[in-house]
Design a protein around this motif. Structure first.
Motif, PDB file in Angstrom:
ATOM      1  N   ARG A  46      -5.849   0.723  -4.311  1.00  0.00           N
ATOM      2  CA  ARG A  46      -5.668   1.717  -3.275  1.00  0.00           C
ATOM      3  C   ARG A  46      -4.634   1.753  -2.609  1.00  0.00           C
ATOM      4  O   ARG A  46      -3.995   2.532  -1.949  1.00  0.00           O
ATOM      5  CB  ARG A  46      -6.558   1.178  -1.993  1.00  0.00           C
ATOM      6  CG  ARG A  46      -6.497  -0.195  -1.510  1.00  0.00           C
ATOM      7  CD  ARG A  46      -7.190  -0.602  -0.157  1.00  0.00           C
ATOM      8  NE  ARG A  46      -6.915  -0.101   1.122  1.00  0.00           N
ATOM      9  CZ  ARG A  46      -6.637  -0.653   2.063  1.00  0.00           C
ATOM     10  NH1 ARG A  46      -7.168  -1.866   2.257  1.00  0.00           N
ATOM     11  NH2 ARG A  46      -6.287   0.007   3.116  1.00  0.00           N
ATOM     12  N   ARG A  47      -3.510   0.618  -3.033  1.00  0.00           N
ATOM     13  CA  ARG A  47      -2.024   1.007  -2.574  1.00  0.00           C
ATOM     14  C   ARG A  47      -1.543   2.122  -3.307  1.00  0.00           C
ATOM     15  O   ARG A  47      -0.417   2.753  -2.899  1.00  0.00           O
ATOM     16  CB  ARG A  47      -1.293  -0.273  -2.598  1.00  0.00           C
ATOM     17  CG  ARG A  47      -1.354  -0.898  -4.126  1.00  0.00           C
ATOM     18  CD  ARG A  47      -0.471  -2.056  -4.176  1.00  0.00           C
ATOM     19  NE  ARG A  47      -0.925  -2.912  -5.233  1.00  0.00           N
ATOM     20  CZ  ARG A  47      -0.501  -2.645  -6.682  1.00  0.00           C
ATOM     21  NH1 ARG A  47       0.337  -1.482  -7.075  1.00  0.00           N
ATOM     22  NH2 ARG A  47      -1.013  -3.325  -7.474  1.00  0.00           N
ATOM     23  N   VAL A  48      -1.989   2.336  -4.447  1.00  0.00           N
ATOM     24  CA  VAL A  48      -1.591   3.624  -5.304  1.00  0.00           C
ATOM     25  C   VAL A  48      -2.267   4.797  -4.700  1.00  0.00           C
ATOM     26  O   VAL A  48      -1.608   5.832  -4.575  1.00  0.00           O
ATOM     27  CB  VAL A  48      -1.659   3.281  -6.874  1.00  0.00           C
ATOM     28  CG1 VAL A  48      -1.477   4.647  -7.620  1.00  0.00           C
ATOM     29  CG2 VAL A  48      -1.036   2.136  -7.227  1.00  0.00           C
ATOM     30  N   THR A  49      -3.353   4.979  -4.595  1.00  0.00           N
ATOM     31  CA  THR A  49      -4.273   6.015  -4.367  1.00  0.00           C
ATOM     32  C   THR A  49      -4.093   6.445  -2.683  1.00  0.00           C
ATOM     33  O   THR A  49      -4.425   7.432  -2.642  1.00  0.00           O
ATOM     34  CB  THR A  49      -5.868   5.900  -4.907  1.00  0.00           C
ATOM     35  OG1 THR A  49      -6.180   4.825  -3.869  1.00  0.00           O
ATOM     36  CG2 THR A  49      -6.104   5.610  -6.031  1.00  0.00           C
ATOM     37  N   GLY A  50      -3.777   5.414  -1.981  1.00  0.00           N
ATOM     38  CA  GLY A  50      -3.960   5.769  -0.496  1.00  0.00           C
ATOM     39  C   GLY A  50      -5.036   5.834   0.193  1.00  0.00           C
ATOM     40  O   GLY A  50      -5.230   6.382   1.151  1.00  0.00           O
ATOM     41  N   ASN A  51      -6.117   5.391  -0.516  1.00  0.00           N
ATOM     42  CA  ASN A  51      -7.553   5.430   0.358  1.00  0.00           C
ATOM     43  C   ASN A  51      -7.547   4.228   1.253  1.00  0.00           C
ATOM     44  O   ASN A  51      -6.944   3.118   1.081  1.00  0.00           O
ATOM     45  CB  ASN A  51      -8.688   5.150  -0.990  1.00  0.00           C
ATOM     46  CG  ASN A  51      -8.708   6.497  -1.804  1.00  0.00           C
ATOM     47  OD1 ASN A  51      -8.552   7.488  -1.582  1.00  0.00           O
ATOM     48  ND2 ASN A  51      -9.139   6.131  -3.013  1.00  0.00           N
ATOM     49  N   CYS A  52      -8.261   4.400   1.918  1.00  0.00           N
ATOM     50  CA  CYS A  52      -8.638   3.242   2.975  1.00  0.00           C
ATOM     51  C   CYS A  52      -9.480   2.366   2.522  1.00  0.00           C
ATOM     52  O   CYS A  52     -10.406   2.621   1.179  1.00  0.00           O
ATOM     53  CB  CYS A  52      -9.445   3.972   4.327  1.00  0.00           C
ATOM     54  SG  CYS A  52     -10.840   4.800   4.300  1.00  0.00           S
ATOM     55  N   ALA A  53      -9.915   1.106   3.034  1.00  0.00           N
ATOM     56  CA  ALA A  53     -10.699  -0.128   2.391  1.00  0.00           C
ATOM     57  C   ALA A  53     -11.962   0.312   2.120  1.00  0.00           C
ATOM     58  O   ALA A  53     -12.617   0.013   0.932  1.00  0.00           O
ATOM     59  CB  ALA A  53     -10.622  -1.248   3.083  1.00  0.00           C
ATOM     60  N   MET A  54     -12.682   0.996   3.174  1.00  0.00           N
ATOM     61  CA  MET A  54     -14.118   1.452   3.089  1.00  0.00           C
ATOM     62  C   MET A  54     -14.459   2.472   1.862  1.00  0.00           C
ATOM     63  O   MET A  54     -15.098   2.123   1.082  1.00  0.00           O
ATOM     64  CB  MET A  54     -14.632   2.297   4.328  1.00  0.00           C
ATOM     65  CG  MET A  54     -15.962   2.576   4.464  1.00  0.00           C
ATOM     66  SD  MET A  54     -16.602   3.364   5.859  1.00  0.00           S
ATOM     67  CE  MET A  54     -15.466   5.015   5.728  1.00  0.00           C
ATOM     68  N   HIS A  55     -13.399   3.605   1.595  1.00  0.00           N
ATOM     69  CA  HIS A  55     -13.706   4.561   0.801  1.00  0.00           C
ATOM     70  C   HIS A  55     -13.341   3.888  -0.701  1.00  0.00           C
ATOM     71  O   HIS A  55     -13.706   4.181  -1.651  1.00  0.00           O
ATOM     72  CB  HIS A  55     -12.708   5.703   0.970  1.00  0.00           C
ATOM     73  CG  HIS A  55     -13.599   6.592   2.229  1.00  0.00           C
ATOM     74  ND1 HIS A  55     -12.994   6.615   3.366  1.00  0.00           N
ATOM     75  CD2 HIS A  55     -14.828   7.311   1.896  1.00  0.00           C
ATOM     76  CE1 HIS A  55     -13.725   7.599   4.136  1.00  0.00           C
ATOM     77  NE2 HIS A  55     -14.790   7.715   3.283  1.00  0.00           N
TER      78      HIS A  55
END
Length: 77
Positions: A46-55
Protein backbone atom coordinates in the motif's frame (compact mmCIF):
# COMPACT_ATOMS: atom_id res chain seq x y z
CA UNK A 1 16.70 24.27 0.61
CA UNK A 2 17.38 20.53 0.52
CA UNK A 3 14.74 19.84 3.16
CA UNK A 4 12.10 21.69 1.14
CA UNK A 5 12.98 19.69 -2.00
CA UNK A 6 12.61 16.47 -0.01
CA UNK A 7 9.11 17.48 1.15
CA UNK A 8 8.09 18.31 -2.42
CA UNK A 9 8.97 14.81 -3.60
CA UNK A 10 7.01 13.04 -0.84
CA UNK A 11 3.52 13.64 -2.16
CA UNK A 12 0.78 11.89 -0.16
CA UNK A 13 -1.01 9.36 -2.31
CA UNK A 14 -4.76 9.17 -1.99
CA UNK A 15 -6.78 5.99 -1.97
CA UNK A 16 -8.61 5.68 -5.28
CA UNK A 17 -11.26 3.47 -3.70
CA UNK A 18 -12.05 6.06 -1.00
CA UNK A 19 -12.31 8.75 -3.67
CA UNK A 20 -14.84 6.62 -5.59
CA UNK A 21 -16.69 5.59 -2.36
CA UNK A 22 -16.18 1.85 -2.98
CA UNK A 23 -17.61 -0.41 -0.27
CA UNK A 24 -16.79 -3.80 -1.79
CA UNK A 25 -14.07 -5.03 -4.17
CA UNK A 26 -15.32 -7.85 -6.37
CA UNK A 27 -12.96 -10.80 -6.80
CA UNK A 28 -14.37 -11.52 -10.28
CA UNK A 29 -13.06 -8.22 -11.70
CA UNK A 30 -9.70 -9.56 -12.88
CA UNK A 31 -8.70 -6.42 -14.80
CA UNK A 32 -8.95 -4.23 -11.71
CA UNK A 33 -7.16 -6.75 -9.50
CA UNK A 34 -4.24 -7.19 -11.92
CA UNK A 35 -3.41 -3.49 -11.47
CA UNK A 36 -2.37 -4.35 -7.91
CA UNK A 37 -0.10 -7.28 -8.84
CA UNK A 38 3.52 -7.26 -9.94
CA UNK A 39 4.73 -9.11 -13.03
CA UNK A 40 5.73 -11.96 -10.73
CA UNK A 41 2.19 -12.15 -9.30
CA UNK A 42 2.90 -10.56 -5.91
CA UNK A 43 0.53 -8.07 -4.32
CA UNK A 44 1.88 -4.50 -4.50
CA UNK A 45 2.18 -2.92 -1.01
CA UNK A 46 0.00 0.00 0.00
CA UNK A 47 2.93 2.39 0.37
CA UNK A 48 3.37 2.04 -3.39
CA UNK A 49 -0.30 1.98 -4.45
CA UNK A 50 -1.45 4.65 -2.01
CA UNK A 51 -4.46 2.68 -0.78
CA UNK A 52 -5.79 3.01 2.73
CA UNK A 53 -5.40 0.03 5.09
CA UNK A 54 -9.04 -1.05 4.81
CA UNK A 55 -9.06 -1.13 1.01
CA UNK A 56 -5.63 -2.79 0.85
CA UNK A 57 -6.97 -5.62 3.01
CA UNK A 58 -10.03 -5.88 0.73
CA UNK A 59 -7.76 -6.03 -2.34
CA UNK A 60 -5.59 -8.74 -0.78
CA UNK A 61 -8.64 -10.78 0.15
CA UNK A 62 -10.17 -10.38 -3.33
CA UNK A 63 -6.88 -11.35 -5.05
CA UNK A 64 -6.53 -14.46 -2.89
CA UNK A 65 -10.17 -15.37 -3.58
CA UNK A 66 -9.67 -14.88 -7.34
CA UNK A 67 -6.53 -17.03 -7.27
CA UNK A 68 -8.42 -19.81 -5.51
CA UNK A 69 -11.23 -19.59 -8.08
CA UNK A 70 -8.61 -19.70 -10.91
CA UNK A 71 -9.68 -16.30 -12.27
CA UNK A 72 -6.11 -15.01 -12.00
CA UNK A 73 -2.95 -17.05 -11.69
CA UNK A 74 -0.62 -17.37 -8.75
CA UNK A 75 2.34 -16.57 -11.01
CA UNK A 76 2.57 -15.01 -14.45
CA UNK A 77 4.97 -16.19 -17.15
Amino acid sequence: MAKQDLNDRKKKKTCSFCADHVDYIDYKDAAKLKRYLTEAGKIIPRRVTGNCAMHQRMIAKAIKQAREAAIIGYVFD
